[in-house]
Design an enzyme around this catalytic site. Structure first.
Site, PDB file in Angstrom:
ATOM      1  N   THR A   1     -10.093  23.672  30.779  1.00  0.00           N
ATOM      2  CA  THR A   1      -8.952  22.841  31.179  1.00  0.00           C
ATOM      3  C   THR A   1      -8.542  22.022  29.959  1.00  0.00           C
ATOM      4  OG1 THR A   1     -10.328  20.940  31.765  1.00  0.00           O
ATOM      5  CG2 THR A   1      -9.965  22.597  33.497  1.00  0.00           C
TER       6      THR A   1
ATOM      7  N   THR B   1     -22.558  10.656  38.866  1.00  0.00           N
ATOM      8  CA  THR B   1     -22.135   9.402  38.233  1.00  0.00           C
ATOM      9  C   THR B   1     -22.545   8.164  39.027  1.00  0.00           C
ATOM     10  OG1 THR B   1     -20.132   8.141  37.669  1.00  0.00           O
ATOM     11  CG2 THR B   1     -19.897   9.775  39.395  1.00  0.00           C
ATOM     12  N   ASP B   2     -22.592   7.033  38.344  1.00  0.00           N
ATOM     13  CA  ASP B   2     -22.865   5.756  39.021  1.00  0.00           C
ATOM     14  C   ASP B   2     -21.720   5.349  39.953  1.00  0.00           C
ATOM     15  OD1 ASP B   2     -21.002   5.111  37.028  1.00  0.00           O
ATOM     16  OD2 ASP B   2     -22.189   3.497  36.141  1.00  0.00           O
ATOM     17  N   GLU B   3     -20.547   5.926  39.729  1.00  0.00           N
ATOM     18  CA  GLU B   3     -19.369   5.488  40.499  1.00  0.00           C
ATOM     19  C   GLU B   3     -19.461   5.819  41.973  1.00  0.00           C
ATOM     20  OE1 GLU B   3     -15.588   6.396  38.980  1.00  0.00           O
ATOM     21  OE2 GLU B   3     -16.185   6.105  36.906  1.00  0.00           O
TER      22      GLU B   3
ATOM     23  N   TYR C   1     -11.590  10.356  42.311  1.00  0.00           N
ATOM     24  CA  TYR C   1     -12.621  10.959  41.460  1.00  0.00           C
ATOM     25  C   TYR C   1     -14.012  10.647  42.002  1.00  0.00           C
ATOM     26  CZ  TYR C   1     -16.145  11.126  37.788  1.00  0.00           C
ATOM     27  OH  TYR C   1     -17.317  11.342  37.098  1.00  0.00           O
TER      28      TYR C   1
ATOM     29  N   LYS D   1     -16.958  13.115  43.646  1.00  0.00           N
ATOM     30  CA  LYS D   1     -18.329  13.243  43.130  1.00  0.00           C
ATOM     31  C   LYS D   1     -19.334  12.896  44.230  1.00  0.00           C
ATOM     32  CE  LYS D   1     -19.585  14.113  39.495  1.00  0.00           C
ATOM     33  NZ  LYS D   1     -19.870  15.417  38.816  1.00  0.00           N
TER      34      LYS D   1
ATOM     35  N   ASN E   1     -21.538   5.021  32.301  1.00  0.00           N
ATOM     36  CA  ASN E   1     -20.499   5.462  31.345  1.00  0.00           C
ATOM     37  C   ASN E   1     -21.089   5.943  30.025  1.00  0.00           C
ATOM     38  OD1 ASN E   1     -18.991   3.645  33.217  1.00  0.00           O
ATOM     39  ND2 ASN E   1     -17.313   4.108  31.798  1.00  0.00           N
TER      40      ASN E   1
ATOM     41  N   GLN F   1      -9.435   3.911  22.121  1.00  0.00           N
ATOM     42  CA  GLN F   1      -9.200   2.744  21.248  1.00  0.00           C
ATOM     43  C   GLN F   1      -9.484   3.089  19.785  1.00  0.00           C
ATOM     44  OE1 GLN F   1      -7.645   1.091  23.206  1.00  0.00           O
ATOM     45  NE2 GLN F   1      -8.646   1.675  25.133  1.00  0.00           N
TER      46      GLN F   1
ATOM     47  N   ARG G   1      -5.629  -0.774  36.200  1.00  0.00           N
ATOM     48  CA  ARG G   1      -5.840   0.434  37.008  1.00  0.00           C
ATOM     49  C   ARG G   1      -5.854   0.027  38.491  1.00  0.00           C
ATOM     50  NH1 ARG G   1     -11.269   3.547  35.572  1.00  0.00           N
ATOM     51  NH2 ARG G   1      -9.952   4.520  34.004  1.00  0.00           N
TER      52      ARG G   1
HETATM   53  P1  NAD Z   1     -15.135  16.368  30.651  1.00  0.00           P
HETATM   54  O1  NAD Z   1     -13.876  16.163  31.418  1.00  0.00           O
HETATM   55  O2  NAD Z   1     -15.174  16.002  29.206  1.00  0.00           O
HETATM   56  O3  NAD Z   1     -15.587  17.906  30.750  1.00  0.00           O
HETATM   57  C1  NAD Z   1     -15.492  18.637  31.934  1.00  0.00           C
HETATM   58  C2  NAD Z   1     -15.584  20.123  31.584  1.00  0.00           C
HETATM   59  O4  NAD Z   1     -15.527  20.866  32.822  1.00  0.00           O
HETATM   60  C3  NAD Z   1     -14.435  20.633  30.717  1.00  0.00           C
HETATM   61  O5  NAD Z   1     -14.935  21.435  29.683  1.00  0.00           O
HETATM   62  C4  NAD Z   1     -13.570  21.435  31.684  1.00  0.00           C
HETATM   63  O6  NAD Z   1     -12.866  22.492  31.055  1.00  0.00           O
HETATM   64  C5  NAD Z   1     -14.622  21.950  32.652  1.00  0.00           C
HETATM   65  N1  NAD Z   1     -14.045  22.290  33.966  1.00  0.00           N
HETATM   66  C6  NAD Z   1     -13.194  21.547  34.724  1.00  0.00           C
HETATM   67  N2  NAD Z   1     -12.880  22.200  35.850  1.00  0.00           N
HETATM   68  C7  NAD Z   1     -13.575  23.375  35.820  1.00  0.00           C
HETATM   69  C8  NAD Z   1     -13.655  24.477  36.716  1.00  0.00           C
HETATM   70  N3  NAD Z   1     -12.978  24.500  37.874  1.00  0.00           N
HETATM   71  N4  NAD Z   1     -14.450  25.517  36.376  1.00  0.00           N
HETATM   72  C9  NAD Z   1     -15.132  25.518  35.203  1.00  0.00           C
HETATM   73  N5  NAD Z   1     -15.079  24.505  34.322  1.00  0.00           N
HETATM   74  C10 NAD Z   1     -14.307  23.445  34.621  1.00  0.00           C
HETATM   75  O7  NAD Z   1     -16.252  15.590  31.469  1.00  0.00           O
HETATM   76  P2  NAD Z   1     -17.565  14.850  30.960  1.00  0.00           P
HETATM   77  O8  NAD Z   1     -17.235  13.446  30.645  1.00  0.00           O
HETATM   78  O9  NAD Z   1     -18.242  15.696  29.952  1.00  0.00           O
HETATM   79  O10 NAD Z   1     -18.419  14.837  32.318  1.00  0.00           O
HETATM   80  C11 NAD Z   1     -19.305  15.894  32.628  1.00  0.00           C
HETATM   81  C12 NAD Z   1     -19.988  15.598  33.948  1.00  0.00           C
HETATM   82  O11 NAD Z   1     -20.709  14.381  33.856  1.00  0.00           O
HETATM   83  C13 NAD Z   1     -19.028  15.433  35.124  1.00  0.00           C
HETATM   84  O12 NAD Z   1     -19.600  16.031  36.254  1.00  0.00           O
HETATM   85  C14 NAD Z   1     -18.935  13.933  35.298  1.00  0.00           C
HETATM   86  O13 NAD Z   1     -18.644  13.585  36.640  1.00  0.00           O
HETATM   87  C15 NAD Z   1     -20.330  13.503  34.907  1.00  0.00           C
HETATM   88  N6  NAD Z   1     -20.459  12.138  34.380  1.00  0.00           N
HETATM   89  C16 NAD Z   1     -19.666  11.711  33.364  1.00  0.00           C
HETATM   90  C17 NAD Z   1     -19.838  10.438  32.832  1.00  0.00           C
HETATM   91  C18 NAD Z   1     -18.988   9.938  31.684  1.00  0.00           C
HETATM   92  O14 NAD Z   1     -19.102   8.776  31.310  1.00  0.00           O
HETATM   93  N7  NAD Z   1     -18.155  10.766  31.065  1.00  0.00           N
HETATM   94  C19 NAD Z   1     -20.812   9.599  33.364  1.00  0.00           C
HETATM   95  C20 NAD Z   1     -21.614  10.061  34.423  1.00  0.00           C
HETATM   96  C21 NAD Z   1     -21.436  11.342  34.906  1.00  0.00           C
HETATM   97  O1  TDX Z   2      -7.158   2.544  27.771  1.00  0.00           O
HETATM   98  C1  TDX Z   2      -8.005   2.106  28.564  1.00  0.00           C
HETATM   99  N1  TDX Z   2      -8.198   0.768  28.667  1.00  0.00           N
HETATM  100  C2  TDX Z   2      -9.108   0.202  29.516  1.00  0.00           C
HETATM  101  O2  TDX Z   2      -9.235  -1.023  29.575  1.00  0.00           O
HETATM  102  C3  TDX Z   2      -8.825   2.989  29.379  1.00  0.00           C
HETATM  103  C4  TDX Z   2      -8.648   4.482  29.290  1.00  0.00           C
HETATM  104  C5  TDX Z   2      -9.764   2.418  30.218  1.00  0.00           C
HETATM  105  N2  TDX Z   2      -9.903   1.066  30.297  1.00  0.00           N
HETATM  106  C6  TDX Z   2     -10.962   0.506  31.149  1.00  0.00           C
HETATM  107  C7  TDX Z   2     -11.080   1.079  32.536  1.00  0.00           C
HETATM  108  C8  TDX Z   2     -12.574   0.984  32.805  1.00  0.00           C
HETATM  109  O3  TDX Z   2     -12.911  -0.296  33.302  1.00  0.00           O
HETATM  110  O4  TDX Z   2     -12.189   0.824  30.492  1.00  0.00           O
HETATM  111  C9  TDX Z   2     -13.228   1.146  31.443  1.00  0.00           C
HETATM  112  C10 TDX Z   2     -13.718   2.548  31.171  1.00  0.00           C
HETATM  113  O5  TDX Z   2     -12.683   3.457  31.516  1.00  0.00           O
HETATM  114  P1  TDX Z   2     -12.887   5.049  31.448  1.00  0.00           P
HETATM  115  O6  TDX Z   2     -13.296   5.447  30.075  1.00  0.00           O
HETATM  116  O7  TDX Z   2     -11.687   5.672  32.036  1.00  0.00           O
HETATM  117  O8  TDX Z   2     -14.192   5.252  32.353  1.00  0.00           O
HETATM  118  P2  TDX Z   2     -14.527   4.944  33.899  1.00  0.00           P
HETATM  119  O9  TDX Z   2     -13.310   4.927  34.727  1.00  0.00           O
HETATM  120  O10 TDX Z   2     -15.424   3.745  33.922  1.00  0.00           O
HETATM  121  O11 TDX Z   2     -15.374   6.274  34.275  1.00  0.00           O
HETATM  122  C11 TDX Z   2     -16.292   6.852  33.324  1.00  0.00           C
HETATM  123  O12 TDX Z   2     -17.630   6.584  33.682  1.00  0.00           O
HETATM  124  C12 TDX Z   2     -18.138   7.198  34.832  1.00  0.00           C
HETATM  125  C13 TDX Z   2     -16.088   8.352  33.218  1.00  0.00           C
HETATM  126  O13 TDX Z   2     -14.741   8.630  32.870  1.00  0.00           O
HETATM  127  C14 TDX Z   2     -16.465   9.045  34.497  1.00  0.00           C
HETATM  128  O14 TDX Z   2     -16.361  10.452  34.354  1.00  0.00           O
HETATM  129  C15 TDX Z   2     -17.898   8.698  34.815  1.00  0.00           C
HETATM  130  O15 TDX Z   2     -18.247   9.252  36.046  1.00  0.00           O
END
Ligand code: NAD
Ligand code: TDX
Length: 349
Positions: free
Chosen positions: A56, A138-140, A165, A169, A194, A209, A288
Site C-alpha cells: 500500500t 497496540t496500546d491504543e 483504527y 485493532k 508508539n 517533524q 485530531r
Molecule cells: P505501516 O503502516 O508502516 O506498515 C504496514 C504494512 O502493512 C505496509 O507495508 C502495508 O503495505 C502492509 N499492508 C497493509 N494492508 C495490507 C494488506 N491488506 N495485505 C498485506 N499487507 C498489507 O505500519 P507499522 O507502523 O509498521 O505497524 C505495523 C504493525 O504494528 C501494525 O499492526 C500496527 O497496528 C502495529 N503497531 C504499530 C505501532 C507504531 O507506533 N507504529 C505501535 C504498536 C503497534
Molecule cells: O503532525 C502531527 N502532529 C502531532 O501533534 C502528527 C502526525 C501527530 N501529532 C500528535 C498526535 C499524537 O498525539 O502526535 C502524537 C503521535 O501521533 P502519530 O504518530 O499519528 O501516532 P498515534 O496516533 O499515537 O499512533 C501510533 O502509535 C500507536 C501509531 O501510528 C499506531 O500505529 C500505533 O498503534
C-alpha cells in the site's frame, strides 16, 4: 497438524527456546515489519523469511533492500495465497495493518477490511495448517489515560478503543484470542506503545517533524500538544517480539513499553527542533478529533517473565539516530513529502 509443547511455566526463563526454520512476516515491507526482518536476519540467521505485503502507500520494496527475505506482493485477504504461504511456514508474525489514526478518521473502510478481515483470513489459515500465530497489536486498544495520572495500562486493562483504527485493532485482538480458546490455535499477542526509528512513514508524528525541518517547512503540533505518548525505539519493540516468539507462553498477551518518563508532544517537538538547530520553531495546528490524551504501558510481565529490557533508554539519543537516518536517506522520503503535506494542509494540519 503440528502440536506444540507449552507445558513449562511462563515464568521459566530457561524453557527450551522455540527455534524456527521458516517464518512468514505479514506487512514486512512497512516500518516495523521491515526493521523486524532485518533483526531476524541478524539474530536468527538460520531462519528463512517470506514477507507477504500488499505494498500500500505505507509499504515499500526498498525497505527490504539488501535482505534475503522473499517478498510476495499480495493481500492478507487473499485466502488462497495466504493458505499456500501458511502451509509452508513454521510461524506467522502478523504486522500487516492500516496503521494511521488520522487516515482512519477520513475513511475507516480499509481499516476494517485489512485489520479485522485480514486477521480473520490469517487465523483461518493458521487453524487449518496448525501454525503458531503471533499478533502484533497496540496500546491504543486500551483507550487513553488521564494526563498526569500515575496509572499505566496492564495486560488486564479493559479494552476501550477511541478511533476506527484502534477499534479495528481491538477487534483483531479479540479474534486472535477466540481462535486460541475455541480452536486451540497456538497464539501470542503483543501490545506495544508508539514506535520511532528508521523507515517510519513520514505521515507519523516524529518523522513528519524531522522531514518538515529538512524540507524547509515548519513542524506541526496538534492542538495544545499536551498529549503523552510512551515512545519506544522500533528495535526494542522487535527484540521483545523475538523474545515472545522464542519463549512466550501460548495464549498469553505481553505489553511492550520502554518505561520512559512521561513526555508530551510539545516537549518532543521542542526536542526535535533543538536537536536540528531550530529551537522553538514550530506551529500549532488543528487538533485530531477524539485525540487520545495519554498512553503509558506497564511492561513488567515481559521484563520479569521473558527477561526483556529496552536497549534505547534515552529518547534524545534515539531521536539523534533517527534524525541522522532521515538526513542520510532523503531519497527514501522526498518524493512523497509534498503529497503528505498537502493532505494534511487540506485538514488544517
Ligand atoms: P505501516 O503502516 O508502516 O506498515 C504496514 C504494512 O502493512 C505496509 O507495508 C502495508 O503495505 C502492509 N499492508 C497493509 N494492508 C495490507 C494488506 N491488506 N495485505 C498485506 N499487507 C498489507 O505500519 P507499522 O507502523 O509498521 O505497524 C505495523 C504493525 O504494528 C501494525 O499492526 C500496527 O497496528 C502495529 N503497531 C504499530 C505501532 C507504531 O507506533 N507504529 C505501535 C504498536 C503497534
Ligand atoms: O503532525 C502531527 N502532529 C502531532 O501533534 C502528527 C502526525 C501527530 N501529532 C500528535 C498526535 C499524537 O498525539 O502526535 C502524537 C503521535 O501521533 P502519530 O504518530 O499519528 O501516532 P498515534 O496516533 O499515537 O499512533 C501510533 O502509535 C500507536 C501509531 O501510528 C499506531 O500505529 C500505533 O498503534
Amino acid at each position: 497438524m503440528r502440536t506444540f509443547d507449552n507445558s513449562t511455566s511462563s515464568t521459566d526463563l530457561f524453557r527450551t527456546p522455540r527455534v524456527f526454520q521458516r517464518m512468514l512476516v505479514t506487512g514486512g515491507a512497512g516500518f516495523i515489519g521491515a526493521n523486524f526482518v532485518r533483526l531476524v536476519e541478524q539474530e536468527w540467521p538460520q531462519c528463512e523469511v517470506v514477507v507477504i505485503d500488499k505494498l500500500t502507500y505505507a509499504g515499500n520494496r526498498e525497505n527490504l533492500a539488501g535482505t534475503k527475505a522473499k517478498l510476495v506482493e499480495g493481500d492478507i485477504n487473499d485466502a488462497q495465497l495466504v493458505d499456500d504461504l501458511v502451509g509452508n511456514t513454521d510461524v506467522i508474525v502478523h504486522f500487516a495493518a492500516e496503521s494511521h489514526n488520522d487516515n482512519s478518521l477520513k475513511d475507516p473502510s480499509p481499516f476494517i477490511t485489512t485489520n479485522i478481515m485480514g486477521t480473520f483470513t490469517l487465523l483461518e489459515a493458521a487453524r487449518k495448517n496448525g501454525v503458531y500465530f503471533h499478533h502484533v497489536s497496540t496500546d491504543e486498544v486500551f483507550g487513553d489515560l488521564e494526563i498526569g495520572a500515575p496509572t499505566k495500562f496492564t495486560e488486564s486493562t479493559a479494552y476501550a478503543p477511541s478511533s476506527p483504527y484502534s477499534a479495528s485493532k481491538a477487534g483483531s485482538d479479540h479474534l486472535v484470542r477466540a481462535w486460541a480458546r475455541s480452536f486451540g490455535v497456538p497464539v501470542t499477542v503483543s501490545n506495544c506503545s508508539n514506535n520511532y526509528g528508521p523507515y517510519q512513514h513520514i505521515e507519523k508524528f516524529i518523522p513528519r517533524q524531522i522531514t518538515n525541518i529538512l524540507d524547509g517547512r515548519t513542524p506541526k503540533l496538534y492542538g495544545t500538544g499536551e498529549q503523552v505518548r510512551d515512545w519506544i525505539h522500533v528495535d526494542d519493540h522487535n527484540l521483545a517480539v523475538l523474545d515472545i516468539l522464542s519463549h512466550g507462553e501460548f495464549g498469553e498477551t505481553y505489553n511492550i513499553g520502554a518505561d520512559q518518563k512521561d513526555i508530551n508532544n510539545g516537549e518532543v517537538i521542542e526536542l526535535i527542533c533543538e536537536l536540528m538547530g531550530r529551537p522553538g520553531d514550530y506551529e500549532h495546528v488543528a487538533d485530531r478529533p477524539g485525540h487520545d490524551q495519554r498512553y503509558a504501558m506497564d511492561a513488567t510481565k515481559l521484563r520479569e517473565e521473558l527477561g526483556w529490557s529496552p536497549r534505547y533508554t534515552n529518547l534524545r539519543e534515539g531521536l539523534e539516530q533517527t534524525i541522522a537516518w532521515y538526513t542520510n536517506n532523503r531519497s527514501w522520503w522526498s518524493a512523497s513529502k509534498e503529497s503528505v503535506e498537502s493532505t494534511y494542509a487540506s485538514q488544517g494540519q
